[in-house]
Design an enzyme around this catalytic site. Structure first.
Site, PDB file in Angstrom:
ATOM      1  N   HIS A 151       0.856  -1.186   0.000  1.00  0.00           N
ATOM      2  CA  HIS A 151       0.000   0.000   0.000  1.00  0.00           C
ATOM      3  C   HIS A 151       0.894   1.239   0.000  1.00  0.00           C
ATOM      4  O   HIS A 151       2.111   1.145   0.179  1.00  0.00           O
ATOM      5  CB  HIS A 151      -0.928   0.010   1.227  1.00  0.00           C
TER       6      HIS A 151
HETATM    7  C1  T46 Z   1       3.092   0.826   6.870  1.00  0.00           C
HETATM    8  C2  T46 Z   1       3.861  -0.438   7.034  1.00  0.00           C
HETATM    9  C3  T46 Z   1       5.351  -0.198   7.100  1.00  0.00           C
HETATM   10  C4  T46 Z   1      -3.891   0.007  13.606  1.00  0.00           C
HETATM   11  O1  T46 Z   1      -5.007  -0.164  14.117  1.00  0.00           O
HETATM   12  N1  T46 Z   1      -3.119   1.058  13.969  1.00  0.00           N
HETATM   13  C5  T46 Z   1      -1.895   1.297  13.424  1.00  0.00           C
HETATM   14  O2  T46 Z   1      -1.252   2.290  13.794  1.00  0.00           O
HETATM   15  C6  T46 Z   1      -1.410   0.393  12.413  1.00  0.00           C
HETATM   16  C7  T46 Z   1      -0.067   0.626  11.766  1.00  0.00           C
HETATM   17  C8  T46 Z   1      -2.195  -0.668  12.066  1.00  0.00           C
HETATM   18  N2  T46 Z   1      -3.413  -0.861  12.645  1.00  0.00           N
HETATM   19  C9  T46 Z   1      -4.198  -2.056  12.289  1.00  0.00           C
HETATM   20  C10 T46 Z   1      -4.758  -2.071  10.886  1.00  0.00           C
HETATM   21  C11 T46 Z   1      -4.794  -3.543  10.539  1.00  0.00           C
HETATM   22  O3  T46 Z   1      -5.987  -4.117  11.026  1.00  0.00           O
HETATM   23  O4  T46 Z   1      -3.343  -3.181  12.379  1.00  0.00           O
HETATM   24  C12 T46 Z   1      -3.634  -4.128  11.348  1.00  0.00           C
HETATM   25  C13 T46 Z   1      -2.402  -4.432  10.514  1.00  0.00           C
HETATM   26  O5  T46 Z   1      -2.050  -3.280   9.733  1.00  0.00           O
HETATM   27  P1  T46 Z   1      -1.579  -3.379   8.203  1.00  0.00           P
HETATM   28  O6  T46 Z   1      -2.268  -4.507   7.535  1.00  0.00           O
HETATM   29  O7  T46 Z   1      -1.737  -2.023   7.590  1.00  0.00           O
HETATM   30  O8  T46 Z   1      -0.039  -3.733   8.425  1.00  0.00           O
HETATM   31  P2  T46 Z   1       1.158  -3.709   7.370  1.00  0.00           P
HETATM   32  O9  T46 Z   1       2.275  -4.410   8.023  1.00  0.00           O
HETATM   33  O10 T46 Z   1       0.725  -4.172   6.025  1.00  0.00           O
HETATM   34  O11 T46 Z   1       1.546  -2.137   7.222  1.00  0.00           O
HETATM   35  C14 T46 Z   1       2.062  -1.412   8.336  1.00  0.00           C
HETATM   36  C15 T46 Z   1       1.379  -0.046   8.470  1.00  0.00           C
HETATM   37  O12 T46 Z   1      -0.045  -0.204   8.549  1.00  0.00           O
HETATM   38  C16 T46 Z   1       1.670   0.854   7.291  1.00  0.00           C
HETATM   39  O13 T46 Z   1       1.249   2.177   7.573  1.00  0.00           O
HETATM   40  O14 T46 Z   1       3.569   1.764   6.254  1.00  0.00           O
HETATM   41  O15 T46 Z   1       3.458  -1.220   8.171  1.00  0.00           O
END
Ligand code: T46
Length: 133
Positions: A50
């Site tokens: 993303h």
């Molecule tokens: C990024 C890369 C490097 C939250 O509720 N609060 C938060 O601050 C974050 C970061 C995530 N979440 C929740 C949203 C999803 O349900 O945690 C879950 C996993 O997040 P996501 O699927 O977005 O995780 P990644 O590892 O794909 O991405 C993350 C960050 O979201 C993103 O901003 O830049 O790490």
């Protein structure tokens, strides 16, 4: 200019070991509003895929290693993060993917904004449209 921008984090080591301090608007080039960390990533799993419309981040692999791919819509570059003394700066409108997490990887991320689900661009075609604007 390279898409990969890193900052060297000064290790304040002495005979007891090492310490790295991160300060907003000093070693980290923005006000830090949020900190999160990714750990216990299952083997073979990739994350990210993303971009963000308005979010700057610095990612530090404090233990272990992982591989980051950054893409600005024109080129794609990658870096292996494997040092607690290196921060990867991720600007807005940059597509990111994280791969090859070691079992012990702890990826610390400092963010310039609070969590906002609406800020994510999770569709690569929409990302490409957003970057040409
Ligand atoms: C990024 C890369 C490097 C939250 O509720 N609060 C938060 O601050 C974050 C970061 C995530 N979440 C929740 C949203 C999803 O349900 O945690 C879950 C996993 O997040 P996501 O699927 O977005 O995780 P990644 O590892 O794909 O991405 C993350 C960050 O979201 C993103 O901003 O830049 O790490």
């Amino acid at each position: 200019v390279s898409l990969i921008k890193t900052i060297s984090l000064k290790s304040l080591g002495d005979e007891r070991g090492s310490l790295v301090a991160l300060e907003g608007n000093k070693s980290v080039p923005f006000d830090i509003k949020r900190v999160y960390y990714i750990f216990a990533t299952k083997e073979g799993v990739s994350r990210g895929f993303h971009a963000h419309q308005n979010l700057k981040q610095v990612a530090v692999c404090v233990t272990g290693s992982c591989r980051f791919v950054l893409d600005n819509g024109k080129s794609r570059e990658e870096i292996i993060l494997d040092s607690a003394a290196t921060g990867l700066v991720i600007e807005d409108l940059t597509w990111r993917e994280m791969h090859d997490f070691s079992q012990d990887c702890v990826l610390l991320v400092l963010a310039s904004e609070h969590y906002d689900k609406a800020d994510y661009i999770r569709d690569y075609q929409k990302f490409l449209k957003a970057v040409v604007k």
